[in-house]
Write an enzyme that holds these catalytic residues in place. Structure first.
Site, PDB file in Angstrom:
ATOM      1  N   THR A  36    -123.921 -45.510 -16.117  1.00 45.58           N
ATOM      2  CA  THR A  36    -123.054 -46.506 -15.475  1.00 45.58           C
ATOM      3  C   THR A  36    -123.587 -46.878 -14.094  1.00 45.58           C
ATOM      4  O   THR A  36    -123.242 -47.932 -13.578  1.00 45.58           O
ATOM      5  CB  THR A  36    -121.620 -45.959 -15.321  1.00 45.58           C
ATOM      6  OG1 THR A  36    -121.704 -44.626 -14.838  1.00 45.58           O
ATOM      7  CG2 THR A  36    -120.869 -45.981 -16.632  1.00 45.58           C
ATOM      8  N   SER A  68    -147.213 -26.735  -3.133  1.00 44.75           N
ATOM      9  CA  SER A  68    -146.127 -26.303  -4.013  1.00 44.75           C
ATOM     10  C   SER A  68    -146.318 -24.820  -4.301  1.00 44.75           C
ATOM     11  O   SER A  68    -147.428 -24.391  -4.590  1.00 44.75           O
ATOM     12  CB  SER A  68    -146.200 -27.089  -5.324  1.00 44.75           C
ATOM     13  OG  SER A  68    -145.565 -26.369  -6.358  1.00 44.75           O
ATOM     14  N   SER A 130    -136.379 -34.019  -9.382  1.00 40.41           N
ATOM     15  CA  SER A 130    -137.160 -35.006  -8.617  1.00 40.41           C
ATOM     16  C   SER A 130    -136.327 -35.594  -7.483  1.00 40.41           C
ATOM     17  O   SER A 130    -136.819 -35.746  -6.363  1.00 40.41           O
ATOM     18  CB  SER A 130    -137.706 -36.088  -9.529  1.00 40.41           C
ATOM     19  OG  SER A 130    -136.669 -36.663 -10.278  1.00 40.41           O
ATOM     20  N   ASP A 174    -128.406 -39.816  -8.796  1.00 46.14           N
ATOM     21  CA  ASP A 174    -129.000 -38.489  -8.585  1.00 46.14           C
ATOM     22  C   ASP A 174    -129.281 -38.236  -7.110  1.00 46.14           C
ATOM     23  O   ASP A 174    -128.944 -37.181  -6.559  1.00 46.14           O
ATOM     24  CB  ASP A 174    -130.313 -38.361  -9.373  1.00 46.14           C
ATOM     25  CG  ASP A 174    -130.123 -38.651 -10.845  1.00 46.14           C
ATOM     26  OD1 ASP A 174    -128.964 -38.641 -11.299  1.00 46.14           O
ATOM     27  OD2 ASP A 174    -131.126 -38.885 -11.540  1.00 46.14           O
ATOM     28  N   TYR A 224    -134.864 -45.685 -21.448  1.00 44.54           N
ATOM     29  CA  TYR A 224    -134.005 -45.929 -20.284  1.00 44.54           C
ATOM     30  C   TYR A 224    -134.145 -47.398 -19.863  1.00 44.54           C
ATOM     31  O   TYR A 224    -133.158 -48.098 -19.660  1.00 44.54           O
ATOM     32  CB  TYR A 224    -134.444 -45.002 -19.149  1.00 44.54           C
ATOM     33  CG  TYR A 224    -133.522 -44.978 -17.941  1.00 44.54           C
ATOM     34  CD1 TYR A 224    -132.456 -44.094 -17.888  1.00 44.54           C
ATOM     35  CD2 TYR A 224    -133.741 -45.822 -16.857  1.00 44.54           C
ATOM     36  CE1 TYR A 224    -131.619 -44.063 -16.780  1.00 44.54           C
ATOM     37  CE2 TYR A 224    -132.915 -45.789 -15.747  1.00 44.54           C
ATOM     38  CZ  TYR A 224    -131.852 -44.907 -15.708  1.00 44.54           C
ATOM     39  OH  TYR A 224    -131.032 -44.875 -14.624  1.00 44.54           O
TER      40      TYR A 224
END
Ligand code: GLA
Length: 394
Positions: A36, A68, A130, A174, A224
């Site tokens: 949405t 990392s 991410s 997100d 997507y």
């Protein structure tokens, strides 16, 4: 968590001389309101207690030196500049993308810096590792370089990094949830106005259980984008009659049914799902105000069925995990979460039944797939913030 911060800090200290700043940037769950956000609708996410931790310090080398602690390759280093190009390393591109967007927004970052990070957000499981990395870099660099960027702007910069540099056309949910999360609360976000409200979400006897298909979302990117286009197509058709309509947010059920004949059947179903899901988020918020968790949970199931049958972004594995809970009274709600095609389901479950629930789900899932699912019990936590160094040492 402390342990992760310690590992990041130790690695930083063994690599560089300076004293870094330390930042915590969480993954997210979404209780309801899927697909949405890019339709200017409503979502109900929350930040969780699984996160990326970053240590950042300026250096005087004119280089960004990125490291990392748990992904390969471990290092990436390049000259500070205003012209960025992809590194070919997934994790590094999230960081460089954020720097690129900060610079494009006019923030001065030309000094070199060192960055070491690690995390316990499962990657590719739909928990937005991410977004956690992007938000952590944006927030951390804003502090390190005294840029004073607001949380809302950091959110937009992080989303743009993903859209423009990484090349994934995600919505804003997100990054918003990771940066704006609040302990024990879900965030009702209006993705059109970006107004948000916190709803208390803590119960003595109910907790959030994530069940992981362990299927990593290969189809997610391409499908997507197809879903986004189908929604835009629906808007385009309705706009011919109602020029004021800019997105599915402006479309009523009446407008949609009025145009059913003019639309491809698939486009109609996609739009109908989005309208229903937006309504479900608003109704679910009312359930929270009424402390009616059974009703909230029932809407989670409805959301899943919509995603499975009308939006068609689920997969067999996700459906098995939801099906496994349908006869369990101690599971109030269950649905696939995030973009779809793999990753996790989110479940609201009775805390004292959790072992029994996991055993039942595992048995069912194993029977269907021959594999065991993963389980994560998550708590709702604070959004992106700075950690005190002294605490990391304890
Ligand atoms: C992914 C995207 C989000 C959102 C969800 C689906 O997680 O990053 O912006 O669109 O899918 O709700």
């Amino acid at each position: 968590m402390n342990n992760l911060a310690k590992r990041v800090l130790e690695r930083f200290k063994s690599s560089y001389e300076s004293e870094p700043l330390l930042f915590f940037s969480p993954g997210r769950v979404n209780l309801i309101g899927e697909h949405t956000d890019y339709n200017n609708g409503f979502v109900l996410p929350a930040a969780i207690d699984k996160a990326i931790v970053l240590a950042l310090a300026k250096n005087d080398t004119g280089l960004m030196r990125l490291q990392s602690i748990d992904m390969q390759p471990k290092f990436h280093s390049r000259k500070m500049s205003k012209n960025h190009f992809k590194s070919g390393i997934d994790w590094a591109d999230y960081i460089i993308g954020v720097i690129d967007e900060l610079q494009k927004a006019g923030y001065d970052i030309d000094e070199g810096f060192d960055c070491v990070f690690g995390g316990d957000v499962p990657i590719g499981a739909g928990l937005s590792s991410s977004a956690a990395l992007e938000g952590g870099v944006a927030y951390g660099l804003s502090k390190l370089f005294d840029l004073n960027v607001s949380r809302l702007e950091l959110t937009k910069i992080s989303q743009k990094a993903e859209n423009n540099f990484v090349g994934v056309q995600c919505g804003i949910m997100d990054q918003f949830a990771s940066i704006h999360g609040k302990e024990k609360s879900v965030i009702k976000l209006d993705c059109l106005s970006l107004e948000h409200e916190y709803y208390p979400f803590e119960w003595d006897d109910v907790c959030i259980l994530l069940c992981d298909t362990k299927v990593r979302r290969t189809l997610a990117g391409s499908e997507y984008n197809v879903r986004r286009q189908q929604c835009e197509e629906g808007v385009r058709i309705i706009k011919e009659t109602y020029p004021q309509v800019e997105s599915l947010r402006d479309v009523t059920f009446e407008m949609l049914t009025e145009h059913q004949e003019k639309m491809d059947e698939v486009v109609y179903r996609r739009c109908m799902y989005v309208l229903n899901e937006n309504k479900r988020v608003l109704d679910a918020c009312q359930d929270l105000m009424d402390s009616n968790l059974p009703s909230f949970g029932a809407r989670m199931y409805q959301s899943h069925y919509g995603l499975r049958d009308n939006y068609e972004v689920s997969c067999d594995e996700l459906n098995h995990l939801v099906d496994a809970t349908e006869d369990l009274d101690s599971v109030l709600g269950s649905r696939m979460m995030g973009g779809g095609f793999g990753g996790c389901t989110i479940n609201l479950v009775k805390t004292d039944e959790i072992e029994n629930i996991q055993a039942k789900i595992e048995e069912y899932y194993k029977g269907k797939t021959g594999e065991s699912p993963g389980f994560h019990v998550v708590k709702i936590g604070e959004g992106t913030h700075e950690l005190e160094l002294t605490k990391a040492h304890q």
